[in-house]
Design a protein around this motif. Structure first.
Motif, PDB file in Angstrom:
ATOM      1  N   TYR A   1       0.834  -1.203   0.000  1.00  0.00           N
ATOM      2  CA  TYR A   1       0.000   0.000   0.000  1.00  0.00           C
ATOM      3  C   TYR A   1       0.871   1.256   0.000  1.00  0.00           C
ATOM      4  N   PHE A   2       1.829   1.317   0.910  1.00  0.00           N
ATOM      5  CA  PHE A   2       2.673   2.512   1.006  1.00  0.00           C
ATOM      6  C   PHE A   2       3.490   2.737  -0.257  1.00  0.00           C
ATOM      7  N   GLU A   3       3.848   1.666  -0.956  1.00  0.00           N
ATOM      8  CA  GLU A   3       4.678   1.793  -2.155  1.00  0.00           C
ATOM      9  C   GLU A   3       3.860   2.098  -3.406  1.00  0.00           C
ATOM     10  N   LEU A   4       2.703   1.458  -3.557  1.00  0.00           N
ATOM     11  CA  LEU A   4       1.977   1.545  -4.824  1.00  0.00           C
ATOM     12  C   LEU A   4       0.755   2.462  -4.821  1.00  0.00           C
ATOM     13  N   ALA A   5       0.195   2.766  -3.677  1.00  0.00           N
ATOM     14  CA  ALA A   5      -1.035   3.567  -3.624  1.00  0.00           C
ATOM     15  C   ALA A   5      -0.881   4.956  -4.247  1.00  0.00           C
ATOM     16  N   PRO A   6       0.191   5.701  -3.993  1.00  0.00           N
ATOM     17  CA  PRO A   6       0.289   7.029  -4.619  1.00  0.00           C
ATOM     18  C   PRO A   6       0.284   6.973  -6.145  1.00  0.00           C
ATOM     19  N   GLN A   7       0.970   6.004  -6.719  1.00  0.00           N
ATOM     20  CA  GLN A   7       0.994   5.891  -8.173  1.00  0.00           C
ATOM     21  C   GLN A   7      -0.373   5.478  -8.714  1.00  0.00           C
ATOM     22  N   LEU A   8      -1.027   4.540  -8.046  1.00  0.00           N
ATOM     23  CA  LEU A   8      -2.328   4.063  -8.495  1.00  0.00           C
ATOM     24  C   LEU A   8      -3.378   5.181  -8.440  1.00  0.00           C
ATOM     25  N   PHE A   9      -3.447   5.898  -7.328  1.00  0.00           N
ATOM     26  CA  PHE A   9      -4.434   6.966  -7.194  1.00  0.00           C
ATOM     27  C   PHE A   9      -4.137   8.123  -8.141  1.00  0.00           C
ATOM     28  N   SER A  10      -2.875   8.415  -8.364  1.00  0.00           N
ATOM     29  CA  SER A  10      -2.517   9.469  -9.320  1.00  0.00           C
ATOM     30  C   SER A  10      -2.916   9.063 -10.731  1.00  0.00           C
ATOM     31  N   PHE A  11      -2.690   7.807 -11.072  1.00  0.00           N
ATOM     32  CA  PHE A  11      -3.089   7.310 -12.391  1.00  0.00           C
ATOM     33  C   PHE A  11      -4.602   7.384 -12.563  1.00  0.00           C
ATOM     34  N   LEU A  12      -5.357   6.992 -11.545  1.00  0.00           N
ATOM     35  CA  LEU A  12      -6.816   7.057 -11.629  1.00  0.00           C
ATOM     36  C   LEU A  12      -7.308   8.498 -11.774  1.00  0.00           C
ATOM     37  N   LEU A  13      -6.660   9.436 -11.114  1.00  0.00           N
ATOM     38  CA  LEU A  13      -7.023  10.841 -11.260  1.00  0.00           C
ATOM     39  C   LEU A  13      -6.789  11.316 -12.687  1.00  0.00           C
ATOM     40  N   ILE A  14      -5.646  10.969 -13.258  1.00  0.00           N
ATOM     41  CA  ILE A  14      -5.339  11.360 -14.640  1.00  0.00           C
ATOM     42  C   ILE A  14      -6.326  10.706 -15.603  1.00  0.00           C
TER      43      ILE A  14
END
Length: 171
Positions: A121-134
């Motif tokens: 979660y700590f490693e992948l969540a920022p990238q996943l949520f940023s991708f979903l926003l884009i």
């Protein structure tokens, strides 16, 4: 590192989508998407760091940690004859934060299955949520389609196929 690779793919994806939509300022759209991705990822990493510190971290504040001079004195006291000066095995004082980083003092919280899930979660969540926003912004402002999962992620397969084609030599 993961975020940088995903950000490059996001910029390519947005670039190709803007070209298909026949909009102007193609480079501006791709750069804005990369910037939004970066800022969102940075903010989410900061949130994760704050969640990490509220999660029972054993790290000490800067005021409570020993000074560099105290750590150097402990280092000199622990050096035995015949040991090299640069040998990291000689540092046994866990209160020296410059040797034992705060992220290493509480490793037991990340053992087992729940620890693996926390780490992921700590490693992948920022990238996943940023991708979903884009992906949402792409759907809302560039393609202007109705919200659906296929429309949200449309064009990703074509992006990877065009990247694959770019590596083939013309015959």
């Amino acid at each position: 590192m993961i975020g940088a690779v995903v950000m490059i793919f996001v910029a390519i994806w947005i670039y190709q989508t803007v070209i298909k939509a026949k909009m102007s300022n193609v480079i501006l759209w791709a750069a804005a998407a990369a910037a939004i991705f970066f800022v969102t990822q940075f903010m989410l990493i900061e949130v994760n760091v704050n969640v990490f510190s509220l999660d029972g971290s054993k790290t000490e504040s800067k005021m409570m940690s020993p000074t560099d001079e105290a750590c150097d004195n402990n280092k000199k006291a622990s050096v035995k004859e015949g040991e090299k000066d640069g040998d990291m095995g000689q540092f046994k004082n866990s209160s020296c934060s410059m040797v034992h980083g705060g992220d290493r003092q509480d490793e037991e919280r990340y053992l087992g299955f729940s620890g693996v899930l926390k780490s992921l979660y700590f490693e992948l969540a920022p990238q996943l949520f940023s991708f979903l926003l884009i992906a949402f912004l792409r759907l809302k402002f560039i393609t202007k389609e109705q919200f659906s999962v296929p429309a949200l992620f449309g064009g990703i397969k074509e992006m990877f196929q065009s990247i694959k084609q770019s590596f083939k030599s013309p015959e």
